[in-house]
Design an enzyme around this catalytic site. Structure first.
Site, PDB file in Angstrom:
ATOM      1  CB  CYS B 121      -6.564   4.043 -24.735  1.00 33.95           C
ATOM      2  SG  CYS B 121      -7.874   5.449 -23.849  1.00 33.95           S
ATOM      3  CG  HIS B 252     -10.221   4.069 -28.509  1.00 34.74           C
ATOM      4  ND1 HIS B 252      -8.916   3.144 -27.455  1.00 34.74           N
ATOM      5  CD2 HIS B 252     -10.035   5.189 -27.243  1.00 34.74           C
ATOM      6  CE1 HIS B 252      -9.489   3.311 -26.478  1.00 34.74           C
ATOM      7  NE2 HIS B 252      -9.272   4.368 -26.098  1.00 34.74           N
ATOM      8  CD  GLU B 254     -10.243   0.421 -29.950  1.00 34.96           C
ATOM      9  OE1 GLU B 254      -8.924   0.307 -30.239  1.00 34.96           O
ATOM     10  OE2 GLU B 254     -10.273   0.283 -28.621  1.00 34.96           O
TER      11      GLU B 254
END
Lengths: 790, 306
Positions: B121, B252, B254
């Site tokens: 990002c 993302h 994660e």
């Protein structure tokens, strides 16, 4: 003292009032004389400003304190910390032998958001996350309950401008800070045209033994602890902010008041708060085994925070205003003392820690290079006396007994019932209820909220389990300790139309709905916050609405009980009162007690979404249908009517139903659950078909209204807003669900079945009442406010 | 404690979820010394902690590296992640300030040796601003991440991406088959890959650099909102450098590293798995689709000498 208010010389009240006005003080003549009598002399200008703020509605709850004390239930076995500090704390779970708590705060930023929507809503988040953070907690979620004017009415352009600005302020601040937004609710009503409501709730998690208090630690006075101010350099922004919060908007004051709105900076806040510099200071204190005091600067700025910390620790405070780091020259001492510059904290630390604390902020985390002029500075000392003293240019500009500062004042307000001549609309049952449903689904108060919440970062921190739009409450699993299964659910509620008909039921319904929402994901309603948004308390009718609302909130909290603790309330652990929400013409907003309910889940893997999942599932209705369409979306959309029969909360049944739903979920019996509220049974069923992310593989449902034991007409069965739930149950679990309800003495209705074909069919015995394709329903529902907020 | 150069060590999570093995990784990494990843923390970063957790869950060591530490000391790490957030408040342009600091100079040099670098990002924005991505001409600013189209500003939602390069090309997608589709969340206001350089996109395809593209659940690359959530050129969601060891990714991973994070209504196998796992807390801690990005990084480090 150099500048004093010559109270003793001005014997006539009108002359004194003129002088007060000239000094831009909000105090009344009577209040100014009270200050002089407390001090035994004429007060300085700085003292007047400080007491003006301390005695404002915002800080002292001068109109509301008596009522709040009389009604609100604060004590329950799961309360770790009640409302005495910046945020409340309730028990969450024990992990590896240590207890963790949820920290909760709820604030309003209504007036600032009306005049500067972006800045107002952003600083609203900024303030409430500081309240949670300063307890030593990790901030894990925010949610924004919002009330805007009529988005279809004569002032719709202004309403849209405000709504879009508020959305922007929330995402710009919250997303940049790094706190997920997991919920909130939105209503549109013309009573908010001139006075929107922007509430904000923040949650944190904390290990019980790591709680930091907003007070001078024991012995701080004798040992001369240092007072450290950290964060943004003080400027004149937000000077007069709390007084502004206690004024009525309109009459051109908006322009003038813009200066009272603070300027936000999520970037600096990120370095202070998001597991960066503040947590390094807490860690240092823990390692050294030394207690520190920690508090955010909010309404009333430095003066409020420092006097409250001193008073809470029974110490005096001595501050040198020249040591406060500022960003402007020639600032007046009262502005430095009372300005509400954002992104600041006050610390009280033992002298032997001071150097290291300064280094953590000023060098390790490099504040002076993050924001021009930001830093940590020692600005004074804690003293063993009881004086609150401020110095400026070698003079004492304030010297007040500290408890006189913080004890506030109390007013006895008049209360007078509002007499309204309400009636139910009389009409023939519409022939095409399918068309009616589409119209209700597309209404601003029912349609999909995606146009708002897709701007929020719902994922940051990586703890999301259920997001906005997937269920009645957001769910996170924020504990990072290995072996933790705990989940937290959050919902905010408060239908303004119910309050308009009856402020008591407005309050009671807000609590019941918030609790139902949390129960629908499988969490146990464990703590409540109330943000009480009302009109002018000096107006007896507005004050009556406030009192009735508080009574309703309290009755519901007391009668719905904390699960597992019969006759104990679900405690109110934090809250806020926002008065003076009126239009320029003097009309109060719809009485709006906004409730947030925090639910605790032992095991987040049981968190349930509300979308229908499997064909052939049984559909059950919990909760009888009554002729309760007052304030309903049906009346409003179809007839522009308010009605009279507002939904009542049947406490006994409501409580049993909430508990039974939770028990069904923990037994693994349910596939989906959704509460019945705005739009009634028809909207609840529709949302279970269309909610969540768009996907072609959605289901359909077939419903038979005759299965509901009620003499009501079909349209009223579909759109009555009597409370209840709809449950999806796989056929094998039907008996188990029926047993759980039967054991509690509750009748439930097996009203239909989930089907593969995406069509929604409602019958009443043999007669077909409506038949709609799910795609048509979805189009109406998703289209609603999306266009308006583009 | 609190030395200016103090390091933040996070508690180690040693457990690697069972799905890891199924995905084909060897379990030998447990025996060897764990690879150490630096997660760069800028003022304004806000995803560094969950990124560290995902790295640790993937069998590596994670260390959060604060911006004002000695950049030269970064050379001791095996790999680098620039996490999401708003580094330096997105001043000038998102990622622009961070790209000019010493940390990126060191990482640039280490990447040239073959060490893996992931920008997520805002981190992807930093990689583009520093000229590491697309890196056809290393160090040159050849692309930009422009404001989203299709929505008014910030957009956060789960999307699908399709793996569009050959398996093994990119250090971070070594566990993804060609054309594999999986969900991840996006959350940004400026995520639209664009370039004014003629022929650049074509040569990136030729180099196998177009790693992930936004698609429908069944892998169709359709240029319409919300399939393409930001209007990105050719639906591009993630780009690697020609060597494949530097990866700029807008979604993302994660936030999709555990099954518990995955929604149950995205209509794919992960949504299905989430529903199957209902009521089992242990299963919720299994890997989500994003975990494979980090596991690929680990596998690359263990198997590719650089």
């Amino acid at each position: 003292m150099e500048k004093v208010l010559p109270v003793s010389r001005l014997e006539k009240d009108d002359l004194l009032e003129e002088e007060l006005k000239k000094a831009r003080l909000g105090l009344t003549a009577q209040e100014a004389r009270k200050i002089a009598s407390i001090l035994g002399r004429d007060p300085s200008i700085v003292e007047c400003f400080i007491l003006d703020i301390e005695w404002s509605e915002h800080c002292s709850y001068k109109s509301s304190a008596k009522i709040l004390k009389k009604y609100l239930p604060l004590k329950a076995p799961n309360v770790i910390q009640s409302i005495e500090e910046d945020a409340g704390i309730i028990a969450l779970a024990a992990v590896n032998g240590r207890r963790y708590g949820v920290v909760i705060a709820h604030e309003s930023h209504n007036h600032p958001s009306q005049v500067l929507p972006v800045e107002g809503s952003a600083t609203g988040i900024g303030g409430v996350v500081r309240d949670v953070d300063c307890m030593g907690a990790r901030v894990v979620a925010v949610a924004d309950p919002l009330r805007f004017g009529d988005v279809e009415g004569s002032e719709k352009e202004k309403v849209k401008w405000i709504a879009r600005g508020v959305r922007q302020g929330i995402w710009e601040y919250g997303n940049a800070l790094g706190v997920p937004n997991i919920g909130g609710d939105v209503y549109f009503d013309e009573s908010f045209n001139d006075n929107c409501l922007v509430n904000v709730v923040a949650l944190g998690v904390i290990r019980e033994d790591e709680i930091i208090h907003s007070r001078a630690p024991e012995g701080a006075g004798e040992k001369g602890y240092d007072v450290i101010l950290v964060g943004k350099p003080t400027d004149d922004s937000g000077f007069g902010g709390v007084t502004f919060a206690s004024q009525i908007l309109g009459g051109g004051e908006e322009e003038e008041s813009r200066g009272a709105v603070q300027v936000h900076d999520p970037f600096l806040k990120n370095v202070l708060l998001m597991r960066k510099s503040n947590s390094a200071v807490w860690k240092l204190a823990r390692e050294k085994g030394m207690e520190i005091g920690f508090k955010d600067l909010g309404g009333g700025g430095l003066a409020c925070a420092s006097s409250e910390m001193g008073a809470a620790g029974s110490c005096g405070i001595d501050i040198d205003l020249e040591k406060v780091h500022v960003s402007m020259t020639d600032m007046l001492p009262e502005v430095i003392a009372c300005g509400e510059t954002q992104e600041r904290y006050l610390l009280i630390v033992p002298p032997e820690l001071t150097e290291e604390v300064l280094r953590i902020y000023n060098e390790d985390w490099d504040l002076p290079n993050i924001y021009e002029g930001a830093r940590a500075s020692v600005i004074g000392k804690v003293t063993s006396g009881d004086r609150y003293v401020m110095h400026w240019m070698g003079e004492v500009v304030c010297d007040i007994p500290i408890h006189e500062l913080t004890k506030g004042i109390c007013y006895e307000r008049q209360s007078k019932p509002v007499v309204r001549h309400l009636s139910e609309p009389e009409f023939q049952e519409p022939g095409n209820l399918g068309e009616v449903l589409l119209k209700v689904l597309g209404g601003p108060n029912v349609s999909s909220r995606e146009a708002i919440f897709r701007s929020y970062d719902t994922e940051v921190q990586g703890n999301a389990v259920i997001r906005p739009g997937e269920a009645d409450a957001g769910v996170i699993a924020p504990l990072e300790e290995e072996g933790s299964r705990a989940g937290i659910a959050l919902s905010t509620d408060g239908n303004p139309l119910y309050g308009l008909i009856d402020p008591y039921w407005g309050g009671a319904n807000a609590v019941a709905e918030a609790m139902r929402n949390v129960a629908c994901v499988g969490a146990v309603p464990s703590g409540l916050t109330d943000c009480l948004n009302y009109g002018n308390p000096e107006n007896p009718e507005a004050f009556w609405q406030f009192e009735e609302g508080v009574r309703g909130v309290s009755d519901a909290a007391k009668n719905l009980w904390l699960k597992g603790h019969p006759e104990m309330p679900v405690p109110i652990v934090s809250g806020n009162v926002s008065f003076y929400n009126e239009s320029a013409a003097g009309k109060s907003i719809a009485p709006s007690p906004i409730i947030a309910c925090v639910g605790v889940m032992e095991d987040y893997s049981r968190a349930l979404t509300m979308r229908f999942k499997e064909a052939a599932s049984r559909i059950y209705l919990v909760g009888g249908r009554y002729d309760e369409l007052g304030g309903s979306e049906y009346y409003r959309r179809m007839f522009g009517a308010l009605g009279k029969n507002v939904p009542q909360v049947r406490y006994e049944e409501e409580r049993k139903a909430i508990y039974a739903v939770i028990d069904c979920i923990s037994a693994g019996h349910l596939l989906a659950a959704h509460d019945i509220s705005g739009g009634g049974l028809a909207v609840t069923l529709s949302e279970m078909l269309v909610c969540g992310r768009h996907q072609p593989a959605c289901k359909g449902a077939e419903i038979d209204l005759e299965r509901i034991g009620s003499p009501l007409r079909d349209d009223k069965k579909l759109f009555s807003e009597s409370s209840g739930f709809v449950l999806e149950v796989s056929p094998g679990n039907g008996p188990g669900v029926e047993r759980i309800f039967a054991e509690r003495g509750l009748e439930i209705f097996h009203i239909g079945v989930v089907v593969e074909e995406p069509v929604f069919t409602v019958r009443s015995g043999e007669k077909e009442v409506l038949r709609l394709s799910v795609s048509a329903m979805e189009e109406a529902w998703r289209g609603g406010i999306a266009e308006a907020l583009k | 404690m609190s030395q200016p150069n103090s390091r933040i060590f996070l508690p180690k999570i040693t457990k690697v979820a069972s799905k890891t093995q199924k995905l084909g990784s060897s379990s030998s990494h447990k025996l060897r010394e764990m690879k150490k990843i630096a997660i760069i923390q800028y003022p304004g970063s806000n995803c560094e902690y969950e990124t560290a957790r995902a790295v640790m869950a993937s069998g590596m060591e994670a260390e959060i590296f604060r911006w004002n530490r000695d950049a030269a000391s970064l050379d001791e790490y095996d790999g680098y992640i620039i996490p999401g957030g708003f580094s330096y408040q997105d001043r000038v342009r998102a990622g622009a300030i961070a790209a000019k600091k010493g940390i990126m100079r060191t990482i640039f040099g280490e990447a040239a040796k073959g060490k893996p670098v992931l920008g997520i990002c805002n981190g992807a924005q930093v990689l583009v601003e520093s000229g590491m991505i697309p890196g056809v001409n290393p160090g040159e600013l050849e692309m930009a991440l422009a404001p989203n189209t299709g929505t008014s500003g910030y957009y956060c939602n789960w999307v699908h991406v399709v793996h569009s390069t050959r398996k093994g090309k990119c250090a971070f997608t070594r566990f993804f088959e060609k054309s594999e589709v999986f969900p991840m969340p996006v959350a940004h206001a400026e995520g639209r890959f664009v370039t004014r350089k003629k022929g650049l996109i074509e040569s990136m395809y030729d180099n196998g650099q177009i790693v992930l593209r936004y698609s429908t659940v069944d892998g169709k690359v359709e240029d319409r909102f919300p399939v393409n959530p930001n209007g990105s050129t050719d639906n591009i969601a993630g780009i690697c450098n020609p060597a494949g060891n530097v990866f700029a990714l807008m979604p993302h991973p994660e936030r999709a590293a555990w099954l518990r994070q995955v929604p149950d209504d995205t209509g794919d196998e992960y949504a299905e798995a989430k529903r199957d796992a209902y009521g089992s807390w242990q299963r919720m801690t299994e890997a989500g689709p994003g975990r494979k990005i980090f596991e690929s990084m680990r596998e690359y480090l263990e198997n590719i000498p650089y």
